[in-house]
Design a protein around this motif. Structure first.
Motif, PDB file in Angstrom:
ATOM      1  N   THR A  32       1.274  13.874 -12.594  1.00  0.00           N
ATOM      2  CA  THR A  32       2.427  14.663 -13.019  1.00  0.00           C
ATOM      3  C   THR A  32       2.315  14.862 -14.519  1.00  0.00           C
ATOM      4  N   GLN A  33       2.631  16.082 -14.964  1.00  0.00           N
ATOM      5  CA  GLN A  33       2.534  16.393 -16.392  1.00  0.00           C
ATOM      6  C   GLN A  33       3.906  16.833 -16.885  1.00  0.00           C
ATOM      7  N   LYS A  34       4.564  15.929 -17.580  1.00  0.00           N
ATOM      8  CA  LYS A  34       5.872  16.215 -18.159  1.00  0.00           C
ATOM      9  C   LYS A  34       5.684  16.591 -19.625  1.00  0.00           C
ATOM     10  N   SER A  92       5.823   9.385 -14.885  1.00  0.00           N
ATOM     11  CA  SER A  92       4.451   9.703 -15.299  1.00  0.00           C
ATOM     12  C   SER A  92       3.550   8.497 -15.112  1.00  0.00           C
ATOM     13  N   ASN A  96       0.572   8.555 -12.495  1.00  0.00           N
ATOM     14  CA  ASN A  96      -0.723   8.714 -13.176  1.00  0.00           C
ATOM     15  C   ASN A  96      -1.482   7.402 -13.382  1.00  0.00           C
ATOM     16  N   SER A 155      -7.984  13.006 -18.152  1.00  0.00           N
ATOM     17  CA  SER A 155      -7.693  14.202 -18.940  1.00  0.00           C
ATOM     18  C   SER A 155      -8.242  14.026 -20.347  1.00  0.00           C
ATOM     19  N   HIS A 181      -6.541  14.529 -22.675  1.00  0.00           N
ATOM     20  CA  HIS A 181      -5.383  13.945 -23.373  1.00  0.00           C
ATOM     21  C   HIS A 181      -5.434  12.424 -23.429  1.00  0.00           C
ATOM     22  N   THR A 204      -4.915  14.607 -28.067  1.00  0.00           N
ATOM     23  CA  THR A 204      -3.719  15.245 -27.531  1.00  0.00           C
ATOM     24  C   THR A 204      -3.045  16.111 -28.589  1.00  0.00           C
ATOM     25  N   PHE A 245       3.222  16.095 -25.529  1.00  0.00           N
ATOM     26  CA  PHE A 245       2.541  15.509 -24.377  1.00  0.00           C
ATOM     27  C   PHE A 245       2.649  13.979 -24.359  1.00  0.00           C
ATOM     28  N   TYR A 264       2.480  12.331 -20.711  1.00  0.00           N
ATOM     29  CA  TYR A 264       1.207  12.624 -20.058  1.00  0.00           C
ATOM     30  C   TYR A 264       0.050  11.941 -20.779  1.00  0.00           C
ATOM     31  N   LYS A 320      -2.284   8.869 -19.301  1.00  0.00           N
ATOM     32  CA  LYS A 320      -3.712   9.114 -19.085  1.00  0.00           C
ATOM     33  C   LYS A 320      -4.572   8.186 -19.957  1.00  0.00           C
TER      34      LYS A 320
END
Length: 251
Positions: A89-91, A106, A110, A137, A139, A143, A147, A150, A154
């Protein structure tokens, strides 16, 4: 030719997030190469090999027991050769806008879900000398603003990958693939109000293009088919070169 590399007994892959663009590409690549795939996704697919489950609910004992039972039922009598943790999930959130619930969700999806699934599949993966592949990612290391949830989750997934590679060696190989921007419906939706943004994003990458879901699925398949024993604890950058590029102005 690819299928001939597999053992006669069909090997089973557990794949999370199998309904989105990247997950669907991974699933199709694996199935066409002779693997059996059991998908886990919060959306319903109607397939008998699908487990519908929202991984952000794993903060309760009841939900954890439910998922563990469903996996046990689906995998009974099967050889589990790999766990591919693709669900994410990318918030998007600045610090002022950040919701602690979004931050928790998240991490549950993740980072916590890959750990939980590893714990319950550990014995099966050891028996098959199998693989865990985490889809991370860019990220996790590089990053930008907005973000926090996320990128932090990650980054934690990268740490988990490296830790599990040490904990589970030599029986299980654990690696992470870290893509930069990938051409998915989600990405296009985020740029729908700026028709030039996708091309601009491509131009930022030395490859002059962004990734395709098939780039990720082919790399997943390559890791599984070649079964390189010395490849574990690695974070494989799949970024079109952008992870090596400085963006300061030229002198």
């Amino acid at each position: 030719k690819i299928a001939s590399k597999l053992s006669k007994k069909m090997k089973t892959i557990i794949l999370t997030g199998n309904i989105g663009d990247i997950g669907k590409s991974i699933q199709n690549e694996l199935i066409s190469s002779g693997y059996s795939v059991i998908g886990i996704d919060k959306d319903e697919s109607g397939s008998s090999s699908q487990i519908q489950f929202d991984l952000s609910l794993l903060n309760s004992d009841k939900s954890r027991k439910q998922l563990e039972k469903e996996i046990a039922d689906k995998t009974k009598g099967k050889e589990i050769f790999a766990l591919v943790n693709n669900a994410a999930t990318q918030k998007l959130d600045s610090l002022d806008q950040l919701s602690l619930k979004d931050f928790e969700d998240s991490f549950l999806t993740n980072t916590f879900a890959p750990l939980f699934l590893t714990k319950i599949l550990k014995t099966s993966l050891e028996n098959s000398n199998g693989h865990i592949i985490n889809i991370g990612s860019v990220h996790s290391k590089l990053t930008k603003k907005g973000f926090i949830s996320y990128a932090t989750s990650k980054s934690a997934l990268l740490g988990l990958t490296q830790s599990l590679a040490i904990e589970l060696s030599p029986s299980i190989k654990v690696n992470m693939i870290s893509p930069a921007a990938v051409d998915t419906k989600m990405l296009k939706e985020s740029f729908k109000n700026n028709k030039d943004a996708i091309q601009e994003l491509k131009n930022f990458h030395p490859s002059n293009e962004i990734g395709k879901p098939s780039d990720i699925s082919k790399l997943v398949l390559s890791i599984l088919l070649n079964d390189i024993h010395f490849l574990t604890g690695s974070n494989i950058d799949l970024t079109g070169g952008i992870h090596s590029k400085l963006h300061d102005p030229n002198p």
